[in-house]
Design an enzyme around this catalytic site. Structure first.
Site, PDB file in Angstrom:
ATOM      1  N   LYS A   1      -2.580 -10.541  -6.304  1.00 47.35           N
ATOM      2  CA  LYS A   1      -2.636  -9.323  -7.116  1.00 47.35           C
ATOM      3  C   LYS A   1      -1.348  -9.187  -7.922  1.00 47.35           C
ATOM      4  O   LYS A   1      -0.248  -9.396  -7.383  1.00 47.35           O
ATOM      5  CB  LYS A   1      -2.797  -8.108  -6.205  1.00 47.35           C
ATOM      6  CG  LYS A   1      -3.287  -6.845  -6.905  1.00 47.35           C
ATOM      7  CD  LYS A   1      -4.771  -6.919  -7.201  1.00 47.35           C
ATOM      8  CE  LYS A   1      -5.363  -5.551  -7.523  1.00 47.35           C
ATOM      9  NZ  LYS A   1      -6.804  -5.647  -7.846  1.00 47.35           N
TER      10      LYS A   1
ATOM     11  N   THR B   1      -8.090  -8.472  -3.022  1.00 50.86           N
ATOM     12  CA  THR B   1      -6.826  -8.166  -3.694  1.00 50.86           C
ATOM     13  C   THR B   1      -6.597  -6.661  -3.790  1.00 50.86           C
ATOM     14  O   THR B   1      -5.447  -6.213  -3.850  1.00 50.86           O
ATOM     15  CB  THR B   1      -6.780  -8.804  -5.098  1.00 50.86           C
ATOM     16  OG1 THR B   1      -7.810  -8.254  -5.912  1.00 50.86           O
ATOM     17  CG2 THR B   1      -6.934 -10.310  -5.008  1.00 50.86           C
TER      18      THR B   1
END
Length: 319
Positions: A14, A73
């Protein structure tokens, strides 16, 4: 880049995880001659985090579409945000190590974490004092800065079942410095391809990123050990050396900045530079009798330099 033991590259993660933590533990560091910086109240402890993970057991998520061990994520983002609140230290590097270790403890099938963070700088500003005796720094209102900023990157891998720091690098980036005189560039190779005139006193405008590594990564993570090197002091040392030197080139300038940094901070193993020459184009040159000149933005392309130094460089002749 995160690789498996087989040598295959495998990672996901991320980016742009923005964390605005307030009232983190204050940072206190020893002064150096070139800087008035001795710490940060950390009232605003803000970062832009990029976070990536890898693991042998994640291979089937790529090859077979098996998501049974995939940590979403979005969950990573929430993990980073919530654990930023739990961090009890005072440095960006410490925050990265804390989040990584907590994540690897929570998810034992993760073999490695690689992450980085840009510190989002907020500066104090002055307001009228309550006592009416002039101006004083506000403890409530801060100004977002878009100038140079600190950052750090780190990789942790699982060794003997426990997360360990495998590599790290700290940085201050986006320094933009102009010295209006006292720099030169002459004596370079001249042949049929040379059109650049020699310059014996020029305004020198540089863009500069500086990176450093510690001999012991724990010194970066734990400011309580007393050997933490703040980006602000690296910045101020650079300002001083640029001011002091009559430099014949950017290469020579960054070499002496590196020597000064390594001298001040023997706990650093390495310092690395990426510089960019943005010296203005002269329109009206100054003279001995009139220092005024007029310049404009340089035309691309731009020259750049890269250089790495270690403590061994201090054994050579120099500063």
């Amino acid at each position: 880049m995160i690789k498996l033991r087989s040598g295959r590259t495998l990672y996901y993660g991320k980016g742009d995880v923005l964390t605005y933590r307030t009232y983190a533990n204050p940072l206190s560091v020893s002064a150096v001659p070139e800087s008035a910086y001795t710490g940060d109240s950390n009232v605003i402890f803000a970062h832009n985090v990029t976070f990536a993970v890898s693991g042998e057991q994640l291979l089937t998520s790529f090859t077979e579409g098996d998501n049974s061990l995939v940590v979403a994520t979005d969950s990573m983002k929430n993990f980073i945000l919530r654990n930023t609140a739990a961090y009890e230290g005072s440095t960006t590097e410490g925050l990265l190590a804390f989040i990584s270790r907590k994540f690897m403890d929570r998810y034992p099938h993760i073999d490695a974490v690689e992450l980085s963070a840009d510190r989002i700088p907020f500066q104090t500003l002055e307001v009228t004092s309550q006592a009416g005796s002039g101006l004083e720094p506000s403890s409530l209102v801060y100004r977002r800065s878009h100038n140079d900023h600190a950052s750090a990157s780190m990789k942790l891998v699982r060794k003997d079942g426990a997360p360990r720091i495998d590599s790290h690098e700290c940085a201050i980036t986006d320094l933009q410095l102009i010295k209006v005189c006292g720099s030169s560039f002459y004596g370079f190779v001249r042949d049929e391809y040379t059109t650049l005139p020699e310059s014996y006193d020029r305004p020198l405008f540089i863009f500069l990123d500086i990176f450093w590594k510690y001999d012991q990564a724990d010194d970066a993570v734990d400011a309580g050990l007393g050997r933490y090197v703040p980006a602000e002091q690296i910045r101020d040392i650079t300002h001083n050396v640029f001011h002091e030197m009559k430099s014949p080139s950017i290469q020579f300038l960054i070499y002496h900045v590196g020597r000064r940094i390594l001298t001040r901070f023997p706990q650093l193993a390495e310092v690395r530079f990426e510089s960019n020459n943005r010296t203005w184009e002269t329109i009206v040159d100054n003279t001995e009798n009139d220092p005024a000149g007029v310049y404009t933005e340089p035309r691309p392309p731009f020259g750049f330099q890269g250089f790495t130094m270690t403590q061994e460089d201090l054994t050579t002749d120099g500063e």
